[in-house]
Design an enzyme around this catalytic site. Sequence first.
Site, short mmCIF file in Angstrom:
data_model
loop_
_atom_site.label_atom_id
_atom_site.label_comp_id
_atom_site.label_asym_id
_atom_site.label_seq_id
_atom_site.Cartn_x
_atom_site.Cartn_y
_atom_site.Cartn_z
N ASP A 74 -9.94 3.39 6.10
CA ASP A 74 -8.81 3.34 7.02
C ASP A 74 -9.22 4.08 8.28
OD1 ASP A 74 -6.43 3.62 8.39
OD2 ASP A 74 -5.29 4.41 6.70
N GLU A 118 -8.49 4.36 12.31
CA GLU A 118 -7.47 4.00 13.30
C GLU A 118 -7.22 5.20 14.21
OE1 GLU A 118 -3.42 4.12 11.60
OE2 GLU A 118 -4.44 4.03 9.65
N ASP A 155 0.86 -1.19 0.00
CA ASP A 155 0.00 0.00 0.00
C ASP A 155 0.89 1.23 0.00
OD1 ASP A 155 0.05 1.00 3.11
OD2 ASP A 155 -0.05 -1.19 3.04
#
Length: 251
Positions: free
Chosen positions: A140, A142, A51
Site C-alpha cells: 500500500d 500512497e 479490505d
Amino acid sequence: MTALTAAASPAQAAAPRLDPHDPNGAWSGYSAGSNERGSGQVPAGALAGMDVSGHQPQVDWGRAYADGARFAYVKATEGTGFRSSAFTGQARGAASVGMVRGAYHFALPDRSPGAVQAHFFVDNGGAWAPGTGTLPGVLDIEHNPYGEICYGLDPAGMSRWIADFSGTYQARTGRAPVIYTTTSWWNRCTGANPNFAAANPLWIARYAPEIGPLPAGWAYHSIWQHSDTGPLPGGQDAFNGDVHQLHQFAG
C-alpha cells in the site's frame, strides 16, 4: 486504505484489458455501472470484496459473505514498528466463511529501506505460498498521512524504494506483490514510472462513478477500491474477474 491515523485518498482507475496475469489469458473486464461515491454498489460484472484493518475490529464475516464478499484484504503491518492486533482474527474470520484472503502493508518509505519493510511484512502475516488459499501480499503505497506527500523522496528514490520492497518480497515468497496506489500519487511521486506494471498487479483506489486513467504503465487493473461506504465493512472492492479467475489470482 488506512494508516494508523489517516485514511487513504481516492484515486484513478481505467478500463480493463486482457489480463496477462491470468494463466488462461481470459477476459476479465467489466463496466463501471452507476456506482456513486458512498453508494458501495459493486460495478456490473465484478466480484465483490473488502479490505479491513484495526479500524474495523469486529467484523461479522458470515454477514459479509451473505452480502456478496468473496475476498478480503486485511492490514498486517505498517513501516517496521506496527503490527495490527486485529490481523490474525480478521484473516481467520475471512477464511472461516470461505473467502479468499490476503494481507497488506502500509508503506512508510521515509522510515526504513524497502527490503527491511518487506521482510517485516512477510514475517508478520504477509507471506504468500501456492495452494494456501491466500492472495498475494499488497504494498500500500500512497500519500503520506504524516508529512510530505512523497515522503521526502524524489521520483528516482521512490522508484528504487518500491523496487527494493517488491524484489525482496518476491525473493521471499516467489510472487511479486500487488501495488495499491492512486494515479495522482503514483505519477507525481514516481515520476510516472511505468516499469512496475509488467510484474506487479494493480489495485487502484478511486471513489467515483467511472473508471478513469490508470497510473503510468498499467493497461488494466486487478482490483478497484471504488468506495469507502457500502454493505461491507471497510473499503468496498471489486475484483476484475469471476470466482474462477480470483482463485487463479490467488494461485
